[in-house]
Design a protein around this motif. Sequence first.
Motif, PDB file in Angstrom:
ATOM      1  N   ASP A  79       0.831  -1.207   0.000  1.00  0.00           N
ATOM      2  CA  ASP A  79       0.000   0.000   0.000  1.00  0.00           C
ATOM      3  C   ASP A  79       0.865   1.257   0.000  1.00  0.00           C
ATOM      4  OD1 ASP A  79      -2.273  -1.543   0.051  1.00  0.00           O
ATOM      5  OD2 ASP A  79      -2.573  -1.374   2.222  1.00  0.00           O
ATOM      6  N   ALA A  80       1.965   1.203   0.758  1.00  0.00           N
ATOM      7  CA  ALA A  80       2.826   2.380   0.872  1.00  0.00           C
ATOM      8  C   ALA A  80       3.508   2.732  -0.446  1.00  0.00           C
ATOM      9  CB  ALA A  80       3.876   2.147   1.959  1.00  0.00           C
ATOM     10  N   VAL A  81       3.735   1.738  -1.307  1.00  0.00           N
ATOM     11  CA  VAL A  81       4.390   2.009  -2.591  1.00  0.00           C
ATOM     12  C   VAL A  81       3.395   1.999  -3.749  1.00  0.00           C
ATOM     13  CG1 VAL A  81       6.612   1.165  -1.809  1.00  0.00           C
ATOM     14  CG2 VAL A  81       5.017  -0.435  -2.877  1.00  0.00           C
ATOM     15  N   GLY A  82       2.103   1.920  -3.432  1.00  0.00           N
ATOM     16  CA  GLY A  82       1.077   2.059  -4.458  1.00  0.00           C
ATOM     17  C   GLY A  82       0.796   0.825  -5.284  1.00  0.00           C
ATOM     18  N   VAL A  83       1.134  -0.366  -4.773  1.00  0.00           N
ATOM     19  CA  VAL A  83       0.846  -1.613  -5.497  1.00  0.00           C
ATOM     20  C   VAL A  83      -0.453  -2.198  -4.963  1.00  0.00           C
ATOM     21  CG1 VAL A  83       1.612  -3.969  -5.965  1.00  0.00           C
ATOM     22  CG2 VAL A  83       3.269  -2.084  -5.948  1.00  0.00           C
ATOM     23  N   GLN A  84      -1.454  -2.300  -5.811  1.00  0.00           N
ATOM     24  CA  GLN A  84      -2.745  -2.830  -5.395  1.00  0.00           C
ATOM     25  C   GLN A  84      -2.976  -4.268  -5.848  1.00  0.00           C
ATOM     26  OE1 GLN A  84      -4.995  -1.351  -3.272  1.00  0.00           O
ATOM     27  NE2 GLN A  84      -3.224   0.013  -3.006  1.00  0.00           N
ATOM     28  N   ARG A  85      -2.556  -4.602  -7.041  1.00  0.00           N
ATOM     29  CA  ARG A  85      -2.823  -5.932  -7.579  1.00  0.00           C
ATOM     30  C   ARG A  85      -1.516  -6.532  -8.083  1.00  0.00           C
ATOM     31  NH1 ARG A  85      -7.072  -9.018  -8.577  1.00  0.00           N
ATOM     32  NH2 ARG A  85      -7.131 -10.375 -10.417  1.00  0.00           N
ATOM     33  N   PHE A  86      -1.358  -7.835  -7.880  1.00  0.00           N
ATOM     34  CA  PHE A  86      -0.058  -8.434  -8.145  1.00  0.00           C
ATOM     35  C   PHE A  86      -0.189  -9.946  -8.298  1.00  0.00           C
ATOM     36  CE2 PHE A  86      -0.839  -7.652  -3.643  1.00  0.00           C
ATOM     37  CZ  PHE A  86      -0.800  -8.927  -3.110  1.00  0.00           C
ATOM     38  N   GLY A  87       0.809 -10.534  -8.934  1.00  0.00           N
ATOM     39  CA  GLY A  87       1.010 -11.966  -8.868  1.00  0.00           C
ATOM     40  C   GLY A  87       1.955 -12.270  -7.725  1.00  0.00           C
ATOM     41  N   TYR A  88       1.911 -13.495  -7.237  1.00  0.00           N
ATOM     42  CA  TYR A  88       2.717 -13.832  -6.062  1.00  0.00           C
ATOM     43  C   TYR A  88       3.270 -15.241  -6.205  1.00  0.00           C
ATOM     44  CZ  TYR A  88       4.194 -14.399  -1.227  1.00  0.00           C
ATOM     45  OH  TYR A  88       4.948 -14.616  -0.096  1.00  0.00           O
ATOM     46  N   ALA A  89       4.593 -15.365  -5.994  1.00  0.00           N
ATOM     47  CA  ALA A  89       5.256 -16.672  -5.912  1.00  0.00           C
ATOM     48  C   ALA A  89       6.046 -16.711  -4.620  1.00  0.00           C
ATOM     49  CB  ALA A  89       6.187 -16.886  -7.104  1.00  0.00           C
ATOM     50  N   GLY A  90       5.826 -17.730  -3.802  1.00  0.00           N
ATOM     51  CA  GLY A  90       6.501 -17.822  -2.517  1.00  0.00           C
ATOM     52  C   GLY A  90       7.042 -19.205  -2.268  1.00  0.00           C
ATOM     53  N   CYS A  91       8.226 -19.262  -1.654  1.00  0.00           N
ATOM     54  CA  CYS A  91       8.876 -20.539  -1.340  1.00  0.00           C
ATOM     55  C   CYS A  91       8.730 -20.839   0.141  1.00  0.00           C
ATOM     56  CB  CYS A  91      10.347 -20.482  -1.733  1.00  0.00           C
ATOM     57  SG  CYS A  91      11.253 -22.028  -1.461  1.00  0.00           S
ATOM     58  N   ALA A  92       8.157 -21.994   0.478  1.00  0.00           N
ATOM     59  CA  ALA A  92       8.055 -22.468   1.863  1.00  0.00           C
ATOM     60  C   ALA A  92       7.321 -21.448   2.736  1.00  0.00           C
ATOM     61  CB  ALA A  92       9.432 -22.827   2.413  1.00  0.00           C
ATOM     62  N   PHE A  93       8.008 -20.752   3.662  1.00  0.00           N
ATOM     63  CA  PHE A  93       7.337 -19.732   4.463  1.00  0.00           C
ATOM     64  C   PHE A  93       6.701 -18.682   3.561  1.00  0.00           C
ATOM     65  CE2 PHE A  93       7.203 -18.103   8.904  1.00  0.00           C
ATOM     66  CZ  PHE A  93       6.481 -16.931   8.652  1.00  0.00           C
ATOM     67  N   GLY A  94       7.409 -18.304   2.510  1.00  0.00           N
ATOM     68  CA  GLY A  94       6.825 -17.376   1.555  1.00  0.00           C
ATOM     69  C   GLY A  94       5.566 -17.917   0.915  1.00  0.00           C
ATOM     70  N   GLY A  95       5.502 -19.236   0.725  1.00  0.00           N
ATOM     71  CA  GLY A  95       4.286 -19.861   0.207  1.00  0.00           C
ATOM     72  C   GLY A  95       3.134 -19.769   1.187  1.00  0.00           C
ATOM     73  N   ALA A  96       3.443 -19.903   2.484  1.00  0.00           N
ATOM     74  CA  ALA A  96       2.395 -19.758   3.497  1.00  0.00           C
ATOM     75  C   ALA A  96       1.794 -18.345   3.444  1.00  0.00           C
ATOM     76  CB  ALA A  96       2.963 -20.039   4.886  1.00  0.00           C
ATOM     77  N   ILE A  97       2.649 -17.340   3.270  1.00  0.00           N
ATOM     78  CA  ILE A  97       2.146 -15.968   3.149  1.00  0.00           C
ATOM     79  C   ILE A  97       1.271 -15.837   1.907  1.00  0.00           C
ATOM     80  CG2 ILE A  97       2.844 -13.571   2.755  1.00  0.00           C
ATOM     81  CD1 ILE A  97       5.277 -14.113   4.509  1.00  0.00           C
ATOM     82  N   GLY A  98       1.685 -16.445   0.795  1.00  0.00           N
ATOM     83  CA  GLY A  98       0.872 -16.405  -0.413  1.00  0.00           C
ATOM     84  C   GLY A  98      -0.477 -17.074  -0.234  1.00  0.00           C
ATOM     85  N   THR A  99      -0.501 -18.200   0.459  1.00  0.00           N
ATOM     86  CA  THR A  99      -1.766 -18.881   0.738  1.00  0.00           C
ATOM     87  C   THR A  99      -2.668 -17.999   1.595  1.00  0.00           C
ATOM     88  OG1 THR A  99      -0.628 -21.012   0.651  1.00  0.00           O
ATOM     89  CG2 THR A  99      -2.795 -20.971   1.696  1.00  0.00           C
ATOM     90  N   GLU A 100      -2.086 -17.351   2.597  1.00  0.00           N
ATOM     91  CA  GLU A 100      -2.848 -16.442   3.453  1.00  0.00           C
ATOM     92  C   GLU A 100      -3.442 -15.291   2.635  1.00  0.00           C
ATOM     93  OE1 GLU A 100      -4.320 -15.004   7.181  1.00  0.00           O
ATOM     94  OE2 GLU A 100      -3.440 -16.933   6.605  1.00  0.00           O
ATOM     95  N   LEU A 101      -2.673 -14.728   1.724  1.00  0.00           N
ATOM     96  CA  LEU A 101      -3.189 -13.653   0.877  1.00  0.00           C
ATOM     97  C   LEU A 101      -4.349 -14.139   0.011  1.00  0.00           C
ATOM     98  CD1 LEU A 101       0.185 -12.068  -0.294  1.00  0.00           C
ATOM     99  CD2 LEU A 101      -1.444 -11.064   1.310  1.00  0.00           C
ATOM    100  N   ALA A 102      -4.200 -15.338  -0.554  1.00  0.00           N
ATOM    101  CA  ALA A 102      -5.255 -15.867  -1.413  1.00  0.00           C
ATOM    102  C   ALA A 102      -6.540 -16.125  -0.642  1.00  0.00           C
ATOM    103  CB  ALA A 102      -4.775 -17.158  -2.084  1.00  0.00           C
ATOM    104  N   LEU A 103      -6.432 -16.489   0.637  1.00  0.00           N
ATOM    105  CA  LEU A 103      -7.608 -16.778   1.452  1.00  0.00           C
ATOM    106  C   LEU A 103      -8.246 -15.510   2.019  1.00  0.00           C
ATOM    107  CD1 LEU A 103      -6.307 -19.897   3.406  1.00  0.00           C
ATOM    108  CD2 LEU A 103      -8.223 -19.857   1.789  1.00  0.00           C
ATOM    109  N   ARG A 104      -7.437 -14.560   2.484  1.00  0.00           N
ATOM    110  CA  ARG A 104      -7.976 -13.389   3.196  1.00  0.00           C
ATOM    111  C   ARG A 104      -8.093 -12.148   2.319  1.00  0.00           C
ATOM    112  NH1 ARG A 104      -8.841 -17.544   6.269  1.00  0.00           N
ATOM    113  NH2 ARG A 104      -6.904 -18.430   7.096  1.00  0.00           N
ATOM    114  N   HIS A 105      -7.330 -12.067   1.242  1.00  0.00           N
ATOM    115  CA  HIS A 105      -7.332 -10.867   0.401  1.00  0.00           C
ATOM    116  C   HIS A 105      -7.336 -11.247  -1.080  1.00  0.00           C
ATOM    117  CE1 HIS A 105      -6.462  -8.520   4.031  1.00  0.00           C
ATOM    118  NE2 HIS A 105      -5.611  -9.479   4.326  1.00  0.00           N
TER     119      HIS A 105
END
Length: 432
Positions: A79-105
């Motif tokens: 939000d601070a840098v003005g990015v609203q929509r994006f693709g996301y690739a995450g490895c391991a812990f980063g994947g957990a964050i991606g899953t959380e984004l897909a579920l909550r946002h």
Amino acid sequence: MSETPPNTLQYRFDGPEDAPVLILGPSLGTTWHMWDRQIPELTKQWRIFRFDLPGHGGAPAYPGGSVTELAARLLATLDAVGVQRFGYAGCAFGGAIGTELALRHPERLASLALIASSPRFGTADEFRQRGVIVRTNGLDPIARTSPDRWFTAGFAAAQPAITEWAVQMVRTTDPGCYIAACEALASFDVRAELGRIGVPTLVLVGSDDQVTGPAEARTLVAGIPDARLAVVPGASHLVPVEQPAAVTDLLVRHFSTAWQPAYDSTTGQVAIPAAPVKPALGAVMPQTGPVAEIAPPVLQPEATGRPDPYDAGLKVRREVLGDAHVDRALASADDFSGDFQEFITRYAWGEIWDRPGLDRRSRSCVTLTALVAGGHLDELAFHTRAALRNGLTPNEIKEVLLQAAVYCGVPAANSAFRVAQQVIREETTPEE
């Protein structure tokens, strides 16, 4: 690069400013440099945003206590840098964050790739035990064994410079932030929610990954309605480092062809395509490259209402005492003792241990003292383990027992020291 307040993350951009944004999320113990070899190719089409977890790669040491909290920090940074929509690739812990984004946002996410990821990472006991070892011995034992978890033996032997780089990444991580990340993974479990992920998803895994391997990847693919599985031969957990060309090729193919349309502010709706019919097997890569498989979906149970105190108590009991201990206690219950097990789960753990008035460290101090006073040495042993899991150091446990010696008596404390000393030796000795 960024200046980082407590509610955001350290980040960097690469690639053209007018290109769509693709985020690359790191694994626990790594930095954004794990993605260096993907950057030249990916920046031909996307503006790449990479971030570091708290206390990693020189990032400020503001520990994040849950995957949900770290996902919120990432969104605050975007939000601070003005990015609203994006693709996301995450490895391991980063994947957990991606899953959380897909579920909550889901409105923010155009497409998703989960690499070496899982809807639940091992067991809570494993990660809390890792936290105990780091709290007692520092990060060196974890750092020395990281190459064994991250790379195949052949790669580690052939690439000593990369192996040493991996060790140093872990050694330079802030221990408190590493422990907090372990706690976050210990409590992460979205197995029952996978069916709500609505974005196109690539699930990518190394064939030789012993941490989150093909079995965990197939669980993700089975649960996510629009998901494809790619298995990269000859790679372990840090597959973007070990097989960079194969991972880059798979990411380019996925994000070039699976980018969900944006939210339409004029209609208040977004067009979500129906999930495709999944064949049993589909191969889109040459035989010498990564192999892509498709798994059928699995229907998930509907969410229930407000949890019973028993359910909350069982969760807390497992978090504090460990799955293995609780499983043994419940398995040994019969018609005579079953009601007692239900009673302590519901009231001791669901009503008392789950109250917000004291943190778990404080409750462990009170519990240890009470057990010394009562001479309950069997329970003192497993509550010493619980105290270590709740964040007390061996020195702090020693202080509790010294305090108890004054008020509960030297003989009681003498027995308590003997029990606690043995438990601490077992729990804090790193595995070789």
